[in-house]
Every structure is written in structure tokens, then in C-alpha cells.
Design an enzyme around this catalytic site. Sequence first.
Site, PDB file in Angstrom:
ATOM      1  N   LYS A 114      -7.337   1.355   6.366  1.00 38.76           N
ATOM      2  CA  LYS A 114      -7.792   0.156   5.257  1.00 38.76           C
ATOM      3  C   LYS A 114      -7.587  -1.103   5.990  1.00 38.76           C
ATOM      4  O   LYS A 114      -8.308  -1.943   5.804  1.00 38.76           O
ATOM      5  CB  LYS A 114      -6.693   0.124   4.259  1.00 38.76           C
ATOM      6  CG  LYS A 114      -6.747   1.460   3.556  1.00 38.76           C
ATOM      7  CD  LYS A 114      -7.949   2.092   3.221  1.00 38.76           C
ATOM      8  CE  LYS A 114      -8.148   3.486   2.862  1.00 38.76           C
ATOM      9  NZ  LYS A 114      -7.959   4.493   3.629  1.00 38.76           N
ATOM     10  N   GLY A 157      12.294  19.706  12.511  1.00 40.38           N
ATOM     11  CA  GLY A 157      13.104  20.732  11.673  1.00 40.38           C
ATOM     12  C   GLY A 157      12.677  22.175  11.564  1.00 40.38           C
ATOM     13  O   GLY A 157      11.459  22.219  11.082  1.00 40.38           O
ATOM     14  N   GLY A 193     -17.000  13.384   4.796  1.00 43.75           N
ATOM     15  CA  GLY A 193     -16.011  13.150   3.613  1.00 43.75           C
ATOM     16  C   GLY A 193     -15.726  11.910   3.658  1.00 43.75           C
ATOM     17  O   GLY A 193     -16.100  10.906   4.324  1.00 43.75           O
ATOM     18  N   GLY A 220     -11.942  17.509   7.970  1.00 44.78           N
ATOM     19  CA  GLY A 220     -10.933  17.702   7.102  1.00 44.78           C
ATOM     20  C   GLY A 220      -9.532  18.253   7.788  1.00 44.78           C
ATOM     21  O   GLY A 220      -9.332  17.864   8.996  1.00 44.78           O
ATOM     22  N   ARG A 221      -8.877  18.471   7.103  1.00 45.51           N
ATOM     23  CA  ARG A 221      -7.392  18.861   7.337  1.00 45.51           C
ATOM     24  C   ARG A 221      -6.793  20.076   6.867  1.00 45.51           C
ATOM     25  O   ARG A 221      -7.249  20.582   5.795  1.00 45.51           O
ATOM     26  CB  ARG A 221      -6.435  17.633   6.987  1.00 45.51           C
ATOM     27  CG  ARG A 221      -6.980  16.264   7.347  1.00 45.51           C
ATOM     28  CD  ARG A 221      -5.839  15.261   7.053  1.00 45.51           C
ATOM     29  NE  ARG A 221      -4.735  15.251   7.510  1.00 45.51           N
ATOM     30  CZ  ARG A 221      -4.288  14.661   8.685  1.00 45.51           C
ATOM     31  NH1 ARG A 221      -5.296  14.084   9.505  1.00 45.51           N
ATOM     32  NH2 ARG A 221      -3.178  14.776   9.452  1.00 45.51           N
ATOM     33  N   ASP A 238       0.377  17.580   1.348  1.00 45.15           N
ATOM     34  CA  ASP A 238      -0.407  18.273   1.941  1.00 45.15           C
ATOM     35  C   ASP A 238      -0.282  19.679   2.302  1.00 45.15           C
ATOM     36  O   ASP A 238      -1.312  20.307   2.350  1.00 45.15           O
ATOM     37  CB  ASP A 238      -1.013  17.693   3.205  1.00 45.15           C
ATOM     38  CG  ASP A 238      -1.618  16.288   2.865  1.00 45.15           C
ATOM     39  OD1 ASP A 238      -1.698  15.749   1.676  1.00 45.15           O
ATOM     40  OD2 ASP A 238      -2.089  15.479   3.951  1.00 45.15           O
ATOM     41  N   ALA A 277      -1.912  10.983  -0.413  1.00 50.27           N
ATOM     42  CA  ALA A 277      -0.783  10.326  -0.156  1.00 50.27           C
ATOM     43  C   ALA A 277      -0.038   9.912  -1.549  1.00 50.27           C
ATOM     44  O   ALA A 277       1.250  10.394  -1.608  1.00 50.27           O
ATOM     45  CB  ALA A 277      -0.945   8.961   0.730  1.00 50.27           C
ATOM     46  N   HIS A 331     -12.235 -11.801 -19.832  1.00 51.89           N
ATOM     47  CA  HIS A 331     -13.660 -12.307 -19.185  1.00 51.89           C
ATOM     48  C   HIS A 331     -13.477 -13.590 -18.229  1.00 51.89           C
ATOM     49  O   HIS A 331     -13.034 -14.498 -18.949  1.00 51.89           O
ATOM     50  CB  HIS A 331     -14.733 -12.423 -20.533  1.00 51.89           C
ATOM     51  CG  HIS A 331     -15.863 -13.062 -20.295  1.00 51.89           C
ATOM     52  ND1 HIS A 331     -16.895 -12.272 -19.786  1.00 51.89           N
ATOM     53  CD2 HIS A 331     -16.574 -14.216 -20.155  1.00 51.89           C
ATOM     54  CE1 HIS A 331     -17.799 -12.810 -19.587  1.00 51.89           C
ATOM     55  NE2 HIS A 331     -17.740 -14.143 -19.717  1.00 51.89           N
TER      56      HIS A 331
END
Length: 490
Positions: free
Chosen positions: A58, A122, A199, A289-290, A330, A338, A469
Site C-alpha cells: 500500500k 515453534g 489476482g 496465489g498462496r 491463512d 489479514a 453531501h
Amino acid sequence: MDNLFDVAVIGAGPGGYVAAIRCAQLGLNTVCIDDWKNEQGKPSLGGTCLNVGCIPSKALLESSENFERAGHKFAEHGIKVDGLSIDVPAMIARKNKIVKAFTGGIGMLFKKNKVTALHGRGTLQKHDQARDGSDDSWEIQVSADGKEQSVHARHVIIATGSTPCTLKMAPVDGNNVLDNAGALALQQTPGKLAIIGAGVIGLELGSVWRRLGAEVTLLEAQADFLPAADEQVAKEAYKALTRETGLIIHTGVEIKSTRASENGVEIDYVDRDKNAQNLKVDKLIVAVGRVPNTSGLGAEAAGLKLDERGYISVDEFCQTSLQNVYAIGDVVRGPMLAHKASEEGVAVAERIASGRQGAADSSAHVDLGMMPWVIYTAPEIAWVGKTEQTLKAEGVAYKAGQFPFMANGRARALGETTGFVKILADAESDRILGVHMVGPYVSEMIAEAVVAMEFSASSEDLARIVHAHPSLSESLHEAALGVDKRAIHI
């Protein structure tokens, strides 16, 4: 037991760090384990989103859009710019500064909320069950830089996120063939750029470098452009991105091979008409993609169930097949967004806390049907709920109202009149079933639609609400009026 926590969160992306903070706010002794390292080889919280995803992309989109406006849109405002140029390294440095501020900010939030942060990977080891049930816990091995330590936690939240998909015929080399991280770190604008995948990632990265002067070609395998979006929105976006932004978008493409050299990349592909094509570019970005990231988690050894696509299997409350082990973001079903991960993190934290207080049937969960989607191109694309094609396929009777930004006073003043807002409502009850937008700042406007749908609002409800407005949100108001064919300004 040493190192015994109430909750251990594995992963510090937008799902993991939010879950850890919310757990701590609820009085749970919490540790967050994360193995991300930045380009300097130092631990960096925030996962893909803050390090090489949402935030840096961004930042570059904003920089490139400012450059685009200065070069092509300021003149109509009477603003003259002579000798316009772009300092790409300075732009990248600004992006890096923003990333550093946000990733460092998570560390500060952890300290404020007394979340213990451990750097390392981990891995679930075993479930220790006490006879009286008081110290039931999971052992988690934390590995970093050749060193290992173990922590124990009564509850585990897995938030390990996702990783980019790879293509055998287009291996990323970090030089001329890049993934999204490499595409965010280019130090100069390539003359010709190809992107495999049209995408969200492909369109946003393509927009950045097209505005800065690159010739950008997107090669998409799917026959339709943005099939997840409403068909009418996708068509409008395609027209704007190709005609106004200047992206070259080919759909229905089959990549055959790529050949990278010091001079660039050569791509052989078959187009939608089954004709062989060859494309020579300076840089290639792979954005197809992921996939869920379960590497190193110890899923198989721990008995953690995965589905056929590699996602961790969970119920509607993000509970996995293992006792007191949850998974969010994800790495589980649903859109890879996110904000979806963050809200699941909050819901799981509250569920764990309420269970400790004797209310294990807590209904805290996230409604995936109310999840807003946004693509930060110009024009922006946003939607929530069902598309028109989905309602037709399901045989749902509906009404539609639509209003173009061309007829909106604020959009005219901004000089951003491309696009429209569309509302889909149930034909009988008038309950809003979906809202779809393409146009200026719709990433901000979509929130009102989400609120309306969460409270089961009708199009009449939105039509009766006063909107300031002149504002872009008046287009949503007019679209709501349009559901009953009573829009005022068109």
C-alpha cells in the site's frame, strides 16, 4: 512446570499478534513464537502482511499513484509540473521506514500488554496430561539459530499464515524472477515487466510499476478476469485497468516455460486461442496465489488433521482436531485476508478466556459470509456478500440497485468518476445480500455495507439514512434507493 503459559501463539502475523494481545488483555499469560527475519537478518514481527505484504504494497501504491497524478491529472486542476521524475530508491526507503515503524510497534504493544515474545520456529511436541487436569499442557519446541528451548502452554493458537505458490517452470531466483517480496524491493523501474497471475497481488504490483513507467503484461491462467468478484464489477475493472492504467492482461493463458538470463526473462505460453506466444521482459513476478504454511509445525507427529488442500482442519470456532489447539488465518479455510485472521484471533482468544471461566460454549466466531474484500488498484475494487452470478446459480430471487460515480458530486470534484456501486437485496424481505463497488476510495466505503449486512439491514434502511453531501458515500445511498427504482440523481 517451567515456562508454563496459558496460551502459546505460533506466528506473529495479523492473526497471531492480535490473538496474543487479546489473550493478554483477557488476563491470560501469553507467549507468541515467531521466526520471521527481515533483510538485515533480525527478528521482525508482523508476518507477511507487515513485512512484505499489505503494508509495504500500500505504501508503494500510494507513492506510485501520487506520481501518476502529478504526471497525468494535475494539469486539469491548473497545476503545472515541470521535469517530473521518480527516485525509486527513495520510494523504497519510505516503504521500508513504514514497515519498520509498524513491525517495531508490535513489539511495543507486546511489552505494553505483557506478551512474551520468543523468536524461533515453534513445533508441537506432545500433550502432557496431569492426573487432576490442572496442568494439562502442550510442549512446544522453539528453534532458532541452532538453539532450542521448550515452552508449555495449556492452549495453543496456530497462526503460521501462508507462503507464495511456486511454479516449476518459473523458479524464483531473486534477480530477474521475483516473488512478491522481491517485487516490493526493486531499485529501478524495469522497462518491461511480466506478472504470472492477475489476482490481487498481481494487479496491485502491476499497477505500481506501470504507473512508474514499466510496460506491464499480466498472464492469468483462469479464463475469466477476477472470477471471485461480481461479473459486472470485474468487467468495469478490466476496462479501467487496461484502458486507463495501461495494464496488458491476458486470461486463459498456459505457461509452458521461462528462461532467465542476465539480460532478462523469456516466457513461452499458449494464449486463450491456443496460439503459441513468446514474451521477452526485463523482470518476471510470480504471483499465482498462496498456500497454507504448516512447514515445521510438527502436524503429522502431533496428529493435527489437515484437509485435502493442506489447510489445518477446524470447526466454525477454529478448534482443530487436537485438544485445546486452535488455528486461525491463512492456514485454515476461508479467504486469505489479514482482517479475517485478526478477527479470528480475537474470537479464539475470547473463547479460550470464557472457557476458563466455565463458559466453554462461548459462541465467539467470525462470519465468513460478511468478510469484506478489497483490491487497492485505481479504481479500487471492494465487495461483501454474494455476487449476482452466485444468486442466479442458487436460484435466489433478488433486486438490484446501482449508481455510477459519474453522477456523484464528490467524485466529479476529485476527478475520479470511473465505476459504480451496486446493491443486491432479497426480492421479498429486501434484506441486503451483497454490495459491490468499483471506484474511488471504495476500500473505505465498503465498511458501511458490512455494518448494514451484519445487522440484517434492508436496502430501505440504507435508503432512509442521511448521508453527508457531497460525499462518495452518497453513491451507496443512491444505489439503495435504486433497488426500488427511485434513485434521485440518475
